[in-house]
Scaffold this motif. Structure first.
Motif, PDB file in Angstrom:
ATOM      1  N   ALA A   6      15.945 -35.756  40.319  1.00  0.00           N
ATOM      2  CA  ALA A   6      17.108 -35.370  39.797  1.00  0.00           C
ATOM      3  C   ALA A   6      16.558 -35.536  38.692  1.00  0.00           C
ATOM      4  N   ALA A   7      16.129 -37.401  36.855  1.00  0.00           N
ATOM      5  CA  ALA A   7      15.648 -37.265  36.394  1.00  0.00           C
ATOM      6  C   ALA A   7      14.158 -36.860  36.230  1.00  0.00           C
ATOM      7  N   LEU A   8      12.934 -36.800  36.841  1.00  0.00           N
ATOM      8  CA  LEU A   8      11.984 -35.991  37.103  1.00  0.00           C
ATOM      9  C   LEU A   8      12.072 -34.794  36.834  1.00  0.00           C
ATOM     10  N   ARG A   9      12.687 -34.208  37.231  1.00  0.00           N
ATOM     11  CA  ARG A   9      12.889 -33.260  36.980  1.00  0.00           C
ATOM     12  C   ARG A   9      13.138 -32.346  35.842  1.00  0.00           C
ATOM     13  N   LYS A  10      14.236 -32.797  35.638  1.00  0.00           N
ATOM     14  CA  LYS A  10      15.142 -32.516  34.268  1.00  0.00           C
ATOM     15  C   LYS A  10      13.620 -33.190  32.733  1.00  0.00           C
ATOM     16  N   LEU A  11      12.720 -33.960  33.663  1.00  0.00           N
ATOM     17  CA  LEU A  11      11.839 -34.492  32.798  1.00  0.00           C
ATOM     18  C   LEU A  11      10.659 -33.054  32.497  1.00  0.00           C
ATOM     19  N   LEU A  12      10.288 -32.376  33.617  1.00  0.00           N
ATOM     20  CA  LEU A  12       9.135 -31.754  33.540  1.00  0.00           C
ATOM     21  C   LEU A  12       9.651 -30.257  33.363  1.00  0.00           C
ATOM     22  N   ILE A  13      10.994 -29.861  33.556  1.00  0.00           N
ATOM     23  CA  ILE A  13      10.961 -29.053  32.787  1.00  0.00           C
ATOM     24  C   ILE A  13      11.237 -28.604  31.719  1.00  0.00           C
ATOM     25  N   HIS A  14      12.117 -30.317  31.103  1.00  0.00           N
ATOM     26  CA  HIS A  14      12.124 -29.891  29.596  1.00  0.00           C
ATOM     27  C   HIS A  14      10.578 -30.229  28.914  1.00  0.00           C
ATOM     28  N   ASN A  15      10.017 -30.225  29.980  1.00  0.00           N
ATOM     29  CA  ASN A  15       8.518 -30.392  29.092  1.00  0.00           C
ATOM     30  C   ASN A  15       7.883 -29.298  29.722  1.00  0.00           C
ATOM     31  N   GLY A  16       8.460 -27.928  29.626  1.00  0.00           N
ATOM     32  CA  GLY A  16       7.553 -26.489  30.192  1.00  0.00           C
ATOM     33  C   GLY A  16       6.668 -26.342  31.625  1.00  0.00           C
ATOM     34  N   TYR A  17       6.811 -27.025  31.844  1.00  0.00           N
ATOM     35  CA  TYR A  17       6.728 -27.212  33.413  1.00  0.00           C
ATOM     36  C   TYR A  17       7.553 -26.647  34.399  1.00  0.00           C
ATOM     37  N   ASP A  18       7.203 -25.492  35.719  1.00  0.00           N
ATOM     38  CA  ASP A  18       7.936 -24.679  36.514  1.00  0.00           C
ATOM     39  C   ASP A  18       8.260 -25.936  38.226  1.00  0.00           C
ATOM     40  N   VAL A  19       9.468 -26.117  37.946  1.00  0.00           N
ATOM     41  CA  VAL A  19       9.109 -27.708  38.722  1.00  0.00           C
ATOM     42  C   VAL A  19       9.796 -27.042  40.865  1.00  0.00           C
ATOM     43  N   GLU A  20       9.844 -27.794  41.061  1.00  0.00           N
ATOM     44  CA  GLU A  20      10.628 -27.226  43.231  1.00  0.00           C
ATOM     45  C   GLU A  20      10.453 -29.165  43.264  1.00  0.00           C
ATOM     46  N   GLU A  21      11.055 -29.166  44.427  1.00  0.00           N
ATOM     47  CA  GLU A  21      11.195 -30.837  45.583  1.00  0.00           C
ATOM     48  C   GLU A  21      11.524 -30.276  46.331  1.00  0.00           C
ATOM     49  N   ALA A  22      11.705 -31.216  46.997  1.00  0.00           N
ATOM     50  CA  ALA A  22      11.487 -31.634  48.611  1.00  0.00           C
ATOM     51  C   ALA A  22      11.823 -33.085  48.484  1.00  0.00           C
ATOM     52  N   SER A  23      12.681 -33.418  49.256  1.00  0.00           N
ATOM     53  CA  SER A  23      13.059 -34.919  49.417  1.00  0.00           C
ATOM     54  C   SER A  23      12.102 -35.442  50.266  1.00  0.00           C
ATOM     55  N   SER A  24      11.172 -35.263  51.354  1.00  0.00           N
ATOM     56  CA  SER A  24      10.195 -35.787  52.271  1.00  0.00           C
ATOM     57  C   SER A  24       8.949 -34.751  52.469  1.00  0.00           C
ATOM     58  N   VAL A  25       8.205 -35.154  52.878  1.00  0.00           N
ATOM     59  CA  VAL A  25       6.533 -34.333  53.878  1.00  0.00           C
ATOM     60  C   VAL A  25       6.734 -32.842  53.741  1.00  0.00           C
ATOM     61  N   ASP A  26       8.589 -33.367  55.443  1.00  0.00           N
ATOM     62  CA  ASP A  26       8.511 -32.044  56.038  1.00  0.00           C
ATOM     63  C   ASP A  26       9.405 -31.739  55.643  1.00  0.00           C
ATOM     64  N   ASP A  27       9.960 -32.031  54.337  1.00  0.00           N
ATOM     65  CA  ASP A  27      10.834 -30.994  54.184  1.00  0.00           C
ATOM     66  C   ASP A  27       9.316 -30.034  52.979  1.00  0.00           C
ATOM     67  N   ALA A  28       8.633 -30.913  52.601  1.00  0.00           N
ATOM     68  CA  ALA A  28       7.415 -30.030  51.625  1.00  0.00           C
ATOM     69  C   ALA A  28       6.499 -29.117  52.214  1.00  0.00           C
ATOM     70  N   SER A  29       6.775 -29.630  53.703  1.00  0.00           N
ATOM     71  CA  SER A  29       5.790 -28.589  53.949  1.00  0.00           C
ATOM     72  C   SER A  29       6.589 -27.352  54.622  1.00  0.00           C
ATOM     73  N   ARG A  30       7.584 -27.191  54.501  1.00  0.00           N
ATOM     74  CA  ARG A  30       8.299 -25.793  55.459  1.00  0.00           C
ATOM     75  C   ARG A  30       7.923 -24.348  53.630  1.00  0.00           C
ATOM     76  N   SER A  31       7.088 -25.501  52.950  1.00  0.00           N
ATOM     77  CA  SER A  31       6.601 -23.587  51.659  1.00  0.00           C
ATOM     78  C   SER A  31       5.029 -24.164  52.166  1.00  0.00           C
ATOM     79  N   ASP A  32       4.781 -23.107  51.130  1.00  0.00           N
ATOM     80  CA  ASP A  32       3.622 -23.017  50.685  1.00  0.00           C
ATOM     81  C   ASP A  32       2.899 -23.284  49.320  1.00  0.00           C
ATOM     82  N   LEU A  33       2.321 -24.824  50.069  1.00  0.00           N
ATOM     83  CA  LEU A  33       1.735 -26.085  49.055  1.00  0.00           C
ATOM     84  C   LEU A  33       0.936 -25.644  48.208  1.00  0.00           C
TER      85      LEU A  33
END
Length: 468
Positions: free
Chosen positions: A15-42
């Motif tokens: 959450a802290a990293l997401r807030k930092l990156l969004i605050h600096n103008g990046y579009d951010v998504e998050e996942a809690s594991s590799v399996d979770d991340a692989s459900r989207s188009d990397l």
């Protein structure tokens, strides 16, 4: 807008990293594991930031799953050796936890810039032409129109194509790592990795193992053999920041690397050949440290083949405003405030400030002002600058009227700068005062006293008494 995926199982960090990156103008998504991340188009992401240790598959698995996307690995100091292996597997960089915001943002920005126009697939990368000298010119990496910076750029252009060891000297925040990256990108090794190591950030008990690697059973906890950071830089460039913080044992080992081009892992009797170009940096006076025995004289002369001195921001004239306007433009665009301008009063405040934190302090001041600004004008109160000329307070002995030429420490020359006063006072009193007493008399902390000693080349007296 760059899209970044954070893969981290600890919700607080994520959450802290997401807030930092969004605050600096990046579009951010998050996942809690590799399996979770692989459900989207990397492949849709411009960058993946992943913890090394995750539930299920390790973060390095994302390198295989998303070969066209750069992966930045986060790792704790306890698993820093694994980060070396991560880079061997294809991670573009790693960052040690805990990290500060500036460090993370610099790493993200550097990776995105490097990969923005770069072919993504391995086959394309092999066929792509090397970066031209125009693209890698130091003037495209660092800003500087003043004469001192132009001399720096000239030196970088001359020494970069060689294999010569370079020592970069400059105060904290002057851009030593940027200079190192410019040297690397202008060199024949530009297609190979540059490994950047802050020697002050790694615990002294781990530094030898991190740099030189270790064999299984070399010490408690060494359950397997590991490559060191020097081996990870084989064929490329090794940048050792704050090299003055290396302990004596590591200094001796590094000297062997420079002399013979070989390393010996901790716990091994066998040497290994390595081919690295070394760039070192420090804000300390290494020459003075050789006189006190804190730094090996033979290593100093091996490092000091070519020295590049980065000027402090206060000595760069109009560059200060030039940098401020560049930071304002870039930060404003990132935060969707592209019409911001500096008021004349703000420009005068920027020009008159001493900038003890140099370029990094200026960038932070501009970012803070952009965040707080409610209209189109950056005013001095938003910059929140303390325009005192120096952070050293004169001891009472130096507060003399012009009519009273006498002093508690003898005749004092007139019109001395505060640094002259500092040097005179320390040299005059260090034999009879402890470091704590000196700091108290000067009105500064012991840390500030130590840092100023290094900058001015005033070695600390070694006494047999318990003065500290």
């Amino acid at each position: 807008m760059s899209r970044i995926l954070i893969v981290e199982d600890e919700e607080v960090i994520r959450a802290a990293l997401r807030k930092l990156l969004i605050h600096n103008g990046y579009d951010v998504e998050e996942a809690s594991s590799v399996d979770d991340a692989s459900r989207s188009d990397l492949a849709q992401y411009d960058l993946i930031i992943s913890d090394l240790r995750l539930p299920g598959a390790a973060g390095t698995e994302l390198i295989r799953l998303a070969p066209e996307v750069p992966v930045l690995i986060m790792t704790s100091y306890a698993s820093l050796r694994s980060a070396v292996d991560s880079m061997k597997l294809g991670a573009v960089d790693y960052i040690a936890k805990p990290f500060d915001h500036d460090e993370m943002l610099a790493a993200v920005d550097d990776i995105l810039v490097r990969y923005r126009n770069r072919p993504r697939t391995p086959d394309q990368e092999q066929d792509s032409p090397p970066m031209s000298h125009c693209d890698a010119d130091p003037a495209h990496i660092m800003f500087g129109q003043c004469e001192p910076m132009q001399r720096v750029f000239t030196l970088i252009r001359k020494v970069a194509p060689t294999e010569t060891t370079v020592l970069i000297h400059g105060e904290s925040g002057t851009g030593k790592e940027l200079a190192a990256r410019a040297l690397h990108q202008l060199s024949p090794r530009a297609r190979q990795p540059i490994i950047c190591v802050n020697c002050a950030a790694i615990p002294e008990t781990l530094i030898e193992s991190e740099l030189f690697g270790h064999e299984k059973g070399a010490f408690t906890g060494a359950v397997s053999s590991r490559n060191g950071l020097i081996e990870a830089a084989d064929g490329g460039t090794l940048f050792l920041d704050e090299i003055g913080e290396l302990p004596p044992e590591a200094q001796a080992r590094l000297l062997r690397v420079l002399q013979e081009g070989e390393i010996r892992r901790v716990g091994s009797t066998q040497s290994r050949q390595v081919d690295v170009r070394l760039i070192a940096a420090t804000h300390r006076n290494l020459k003075a440290m050789t006189r006190t025995g804190e730094f090996r004289e033979d290593l100093y002369y091996r490092l000091n083949v070519m020295q590049i001195r980065l000027p402090p921001l206060r000595d760069r004239g109009d560059d200060v405003l030039g940098l401020a306007k560049r930071f304002l433009r870039d930060t404003g665009e990132r935060m969707h405030k592209p019409t911001l301008r500096l008021t004349p009063e703000s420009m005068r405040a920027i020009e008159s400030h001493r900038w003890p934190g140099n370029v990094r302090e200026l960038e932070n001041a501009i970012e803070r002002a952009v965040i707080l600004c409610d209209d189109d004008m950056i005013t001095p109160d938003l910059l929140d600058l303390d325009n005192e000329r120096e952070d050293v307070h004169l001891p009472e002995a130096f507060v003399q009227s012009e009519e009273d030429p006498s002093s508690a420490h003898g005749e004092q020359p007139k019109d001395l700068s505060l640094e002259d006063y500092f040097q005179h006072f320390v040299l005059e009193n260090q034999d009879k005062m402890s470091e704590t007493e000196l700091a108290q008399k000067l009105g500064i902390s012991r840390k500030s006293l130590w840092e100023r000693r290094q900058r001015l080349g005033i070695p600390r007296k070694k006494t047999s008494s318990g003065n500290a």
